[in-house]
Design a protein around this motif. Sequence first.
Motif, mmCIF file in Angstrom:
data_model
loop_
_atom_site.group_PDB
_atom_site.id
_atom_site.type_symbol
_atom_site.label_atom_id
_atom_site.label_comp_id
_atom_site.label_asym_id
_atom_site.label_seq_id
_atom_site.Cartn_x
_atom_site.Cartn_y
_atom_site.Cartn_z
ATOM 1 N N GLN A 105 12.359 4.688 -9.386
ATOM 2 C CA GLN A 105 12.557 4.158 -8.138
ATOM 3 C C GLN A 105 11.534 3.051 -7.884
ATOM 4 O OE1 GLN A 105 13.092 6.467 -4.696
ATOM 5 N NE2 GLN A 105 13.819 4.946 -3.404
ATOM 6 N N LYS A 106 11.794 1.736 -7.623
ATOM 7 C CA LYS A 106 10.994 0.692 -7.468
ATOM 8 C C LYS A 106 10.461 0.734 -6.190
ATOM 9 C CE LYS A 106 12.456 -1.327 -11.503
ATOM 10 N NZ LYS A 106 12.010 -0.044 -12.435
ATOM 11 N N TYR A 107 9.171 0.206 -6.100
ATOM 12 C CA TYR A 107 8.385 -0.151 -4.726
ATOM 13 C C TYR A 107 9.295 -0.982 -3.801
ATOM 14 C CZ TYR A 107 4.100 1.862 -6.541
ATOM 15 O OH TYR A 107 3.262 2.874 -7.041
ATOM 16 N N ALA A 108 9.171 -0.583 -2.484
ATOM 17 C CA ALA A 108 9.995 -1.477 -1.683
ATOM 18 C C ALA A 108 9.254 -2.861 -1.358
ATOM 19 C CB ALA A 108 10.190 -0.837 -0.288
ATOM 20 N N VAL A 109 8.045 -2.819 -1.494
ATOM 21 C CA VAL A 109 7.106 -3.997 -1.238
ATOM 22 C C VAL A 109 6.626 -4.049 -2.711
ATOM 23 C CG1 VAL A 109 5.267 -4.855 -0.077
ATOM 24 C CG2 VAL A 109 6.731 -3.475 1.070
ATOM 25 N N GLY A 110 6.619 -5.229 -3.132
ATOM 26 C CA GLY A 110 6.241 -5.369 -4.446
ATOM 27 C C GLY A 110 4.805 -6.500 -4.410
ATOM 28 N N ASP A 111 4.036 -6.103 -5.232
ATOM 29 C CA ASP A 111 2.592 -7.041 -5.309
ATOM 30 C C ASP A 111 2.186 -6.887 -6.786
ATOM 31 O OD1 ASP A 111 -0.214 -7.559 -5.338
ATOM 32 O OD2 ASP A 111 -0.088 -7.247 -3.057
ATOM 33 N N PRO A 112 2.208 -8.221 -7.085
ATOM 34 C CA PRO A 112 1.690 -8.481 -8.511
ATOM 35 C C PRO A 112 0.741 -8.089 -8.946
ATOM 36 C CG PRO A 112 1.837 -10.637 -7.359
ATOM 37 C CD PRO A 112 2.197 -9.584 -6.348
ATOM 38 N N ILE A 113 -0.350 -7.651 -8.078
ATOM 39 C CA ILE A 113 -1.714 -7.174 -8.429
ATOM 40 C C ILE A 113 -2.255 -8.082 -9.197
ATOM 41 C CG2 ILE A 113 -3.248 -5.178 -8.969
ATOM 42 C CD1 ILE A 113 -0.618 -3.469 -8.080
ATOM 43 N N LYS A 114 -2.671 -7.913 -10.590
ATOM 44 C CA LYS A 114 -3.565 -8.766 -10.983
ATOM 45 C C LYS A 114 -2.686 -9.257 -12.373
ATOM 46 C CE LYS A 114 -7.808 -8.653 -13.980
ATOM 47 N NZ LYS A 114 -8.669 -7.802 -14.410
ATOM 48 N N THR A 115 -1.353 -8.902 -12.436
ATOM 49 C CA THR A 115 -0.539 -9.475 -13.521
ATOM 50 C C THR A 115 -0.251 -10.917 -13.418
ATOM 51 O OG1 THR A 115 1.719 -8.768 -12.408
ATOM 52 C CG2 THR A 115 0.553 -7.085 -13.499
ATOM 53 N N GLU B 99 4.046 3.702 0.965
ATOM 54 C CA GLU B 99 4.941 4.343 0.009
ATOM 55 C C GLU B 99 3.948 5.266 -1.026
ATOM 56 O OE1 GLU B 99 8.010 1.821 -1.996
ATOM 57 O OE2 GLU B 99 6.629 0.267 -1.281
ATOM 58 N N ARG B 102 4.881 5.330 -7.310
ATOM 59 C CA ARG B 102 6.417 5.668 -7.630
ATOM 60 C C ARG B 102 6.174 5.670 -9.236
ATOM 61 N NH1 ARG B 102 9.752 5.689 -3.883
ATOM 62 N NH2 ARG B 102 9.633 4.608 -1.897
ATOM 63 N N TYR B 216 -1.063 -5.376 -18.887
ATOM 64 C CA TYR B 216 -0.766 -6.432 -17.727
ATOM 65 C C TYR B 216 -1.979 -6.364 -16.867
ATOM 66 C CZ TYR B 216 4.143 -6.574 -17.653
ATOM 67 O OH TYR B 216 5.787 -6.610 -17.739
#
Lengths: 247, 253, 639
Positions: A105-115, B99, B102, B216
């Motif tokens: 299950q993916k996060y609803a809110v994505g954040d690229p963080i440091k990628t 959340e 996950r 990453y």
Amino acid sequence: MSASSATSTAGIPIHEALCRWVFSSIGKKTIVAVTGILLVLFVTGHMLGNFTIYFGPDLINSYAKHLRDLGPFLWVIRLGLLAVVFLHIFFTMLLWKENATARPQKYAVGDPIKTTVFARTMRLTGLIVLAFVIFHLGHFTLLIFNPSWAHLDTELHGETVHDVYRMVVLGFSNPVVSAFYIISLGLLAFHLSHGIGSLFQTLGLTTRKMRPVYEAVARVYAWALFVGYSSIPISILIFGLGKNTIK
Amino acid sequence: MNFTLRVWRQDGPTTSGRFEEYPAKNIPDEASFLEMLDIVNEELEKAGKESVQFDHDCREGICGMCSLTINGVPHGPGRGTTCQLYMRKFQDGDVITIEPFRVGAFPIIRDLAVNRTALDKVIQAGGFITARTGSAPDANSVPIPKVIADESMDAAACIGCGACAAACPNSSAMLFVSAKAAHLGLLPQGKPENERRTVRMVRTMDEIGFGNCSNYYACEAVCPAGISASFIARLNRQYTSAAAREAVGATTI
Amino acid sequence: MSIDAKIPAGPLDKKWSSYKNTAKIISPANKRKFKIIIVGSGLAGASAAATLGEQGFNVECFCYQDSPRRAHSIAAQGGINAAKNYQNDGDSTFRLFYDTIKGGDFRAREANVYRLAEVSANIIDQCVAQGVPFAREYGGLLANRSFGGAQVSRTFYARGQTGQQLLIGAYQGLEAQVAAGTVKMYSRTEMLDLVLVDGHAKGIIVRDMVTGEIRAHAADTVLLCTGGYGNVFYLSTNAKGCNVTATYRAYKKGAYFANPCYTQIHPTCIPVSGDYQSKLTLMSESLRNDGRVWVPKRKEDCGKAPSEIPEDARDYYLERKYPSYGNLAPRDISSRSAKEVCDEGRGVGPGGLGVYLDFGDAIKRLGQKVVAERYGNLFEMYENITGESAYERPMRIFPAVHYTMGGLWVDYNLMSNIPGLHVLGEANFSDHGANRLGASALMQGLADGYFVIPYTIGDYLNTQFGKAKPDVNSAPFQDALAAVKARTSQLLSIKGSRTVDSFHRELGHIMWDNCGMARTKESLTEALDKIPKLREEFWKNVNVLGKGETLNQSLEKAGRVADFLEFGELLCRDALQRNESCGGHFRSEYQTPDGEALRDDEHYAHVACWKFEGENATPTRLEEPLSYETVKLATRSYK
């Protein structure tokens, strides 16, 4: 010596041990990294070969002739390269599949963080570059789009050879082809911006201090490849390199 | 301060979850993020709604129990655990999405609480030095260069929260595993079991279903203990060398 | 009724070795046949589980956290004491023993404390062998520091994370045994009752916090390693989940609760900033090595910015009152002094509940760089929590409940008066007397788990050969199970109008105001009046939502608070009955003219043991006299 200690020093059979390593997370990554190195070396060599175009038709045509004269050995190289490409892609896809199932299950809110954007687009850029490579082979090697280029011949030291110089100039005189070429190489540079730096980490060569250095050098190298490769269509299209030969 | 929270609610491990929106009103800016949730929970309970279940314990950033992903970032903005996040980091009126971590290997128990026994399993596989109680030589009998001890300590600082896997786009636990491998492997006391430990921990990590490392570095960006991803490079190297030595029969795992 | 501590005969320094020489040993083949339940996985529980598992016992270990590695021992910052004398500064087993006895205000048992000092050195060896990365000198040998008012450097440390590193060492040992199959770990499982079979502790009732299942576990002996009860004050430096339930349930089954009034208030915590606050954060005591504690001399200056208060208007009260120890005076003394100045209205910060810990001089003397090297992470933590930089203005600190010296009574074998019930670590009362010295909690937890219980457990188990194995289907287990289930459903069915937290907070206020750093007969009487009323309201008006069959943190809290509501009363009762001041127990009526604790050795040189007499009945107070064969009782002076 007891039976149990005898088996314990013998360990597991070598092929089984290798298989376990190859299909472990680190093994798969290592294969991607090692094949990556080979491909980077190929791309570098290819570019240096291409640079012969700047020294006039004779040099590039003789370079091409030497390559062709390798005969069966050329096929060994070609098949080897094909295998490397296959392994690189196969293990990447295997990793991709596992990584996708590792987060059902993916996060609803994505954040690229440091990628970095380079890292996040590795598969996309890789696949587009693959498509380009296929086109590129069809274009200049198999001559699918212009079968007549097979008859572009010229004189070199008294021999009749394939006029690669004119073929390249003709090829890149088409702005669409050149644009596709440059964009694809841009994507390759994207791919390598993460890929080259990353392989040091995967092969365990980085330290806290050296990682930023490797990454910076890798990025510069990736974009140097881009500049090097793109200089040829740009020289042809904009600065009229070899224009006189195709009149 | 006032906020709007979008909170993941899930009744149990097998049911599907949903977001619910709650207001967080009159929150002092000195409150920690978890204290803000306490306030919201008390309001919910007063209104007859069940409180949001979230893991926490020491509330001083060391036990590793708290595990929230705030606006897509495990432990939220800034370095440190969720419990060490203070509301002054947010703007009045913010909408905050909360959340659980996950990660497939961390199944959700309820709401925001997840099961991280997978990390214990990795330790069981080899994350220890076998030292029978009472059998130890004098502590000063083996001098350890300060730089080695310090580097080992850098790795040992891991609090086992699992944020690395939660932040990794691949749900890889390599930062956790590599930190343990380095903590023990750097010390002379840990050398005898080094290859066995390394290989077994990596295999267990793979079997559990964590993803693969793609370099990453999101893990080290969120790590509350500041563990460096250079330990992952070390693990890669040591794993491959141990596996090769196993293959040729120079060692047994 | 006499209480037998089973202290071995012989001179103090020979007791433990002669005990070990004659201790009953259980053969490896028989160890497998014994099952041991260990509740709690902190330093004491994890080290005991690792060691007993390794010896071949069949161990079941329980913790309420999601992993045994999270037990609150992990939060200890400063270090661990050991009489290694690596610094060649005159330390010895006897000196560590004496410092501990004196630090405990002569209210601890000599024999236990001496044993603790004796095994302290083995702990360091053990920890190094299992990979604890203690701080080292450039030569590669272990580094030490002076800590918590000791005059020798005997504290071993791993940055500011000593507790974490020691716990991880023990946890790894525990997990190795889980892998070996000798230890079965039950995390997210909370003990809710103790089961006695024919008067012996033979099992526990637990609730699986994930599924809500309430079930019984049987064993040959039970070890409680469940930590302290500081959360009875609601706000403390303990983890949110720390609770008294395991030890209090054992008390209600007949185990004596010893000295519950001995609570340690740590002087250097970040002050409370509001009612919403859920916990207090400790700042390592090491800050007092370079920081100077002060408040304004005049009340009127309290509102001013500290930089506006000139040097001669500041009262460096610790340096003034205790010239030889100064800012390094022991915890109880520093805390009480802070309270005194705040009571005089000279406190600083919100509500006047804070004193300054000033690094201005240290920065001038050493430079900001050195100060940052020593305390950088603490300054960062302080800034993160308060939003203030301690480089620019003094820190504000205030005492907070930190550690509880009281606990279940145990004999020399660490067994309580209930046969088969062993109690280790902070959960027992044994080694710190009325006040614990810095860096001694970690020492005691690991001593009990690694080096004491593995020897002493045989004393009980040897009496159990040939006895019928306890059966979870037997009446004692089923009765206890039914009682726990009934209590759980009762909590869920009250459906009142107040949240669990609101009761806990109110109890905390009562405890802190009436039984905190200073206690009086009046305040304690008042608490003893208020607590039963609050408890009564709790059982009528608490609102616990949700079901018993899922993760339900409100239900967990409710059960713990219900026990705190009973235990708080016991604590106050003990404080009221101890008509003297000693260590962490300060009765304002009993002080010297200059405000120091006034002990009454003639009447109170004993351990107070409380025996449960039934619901709503007054518990009986028993005494274990403390006889000092080696040390002479002296007034504890740090002037």
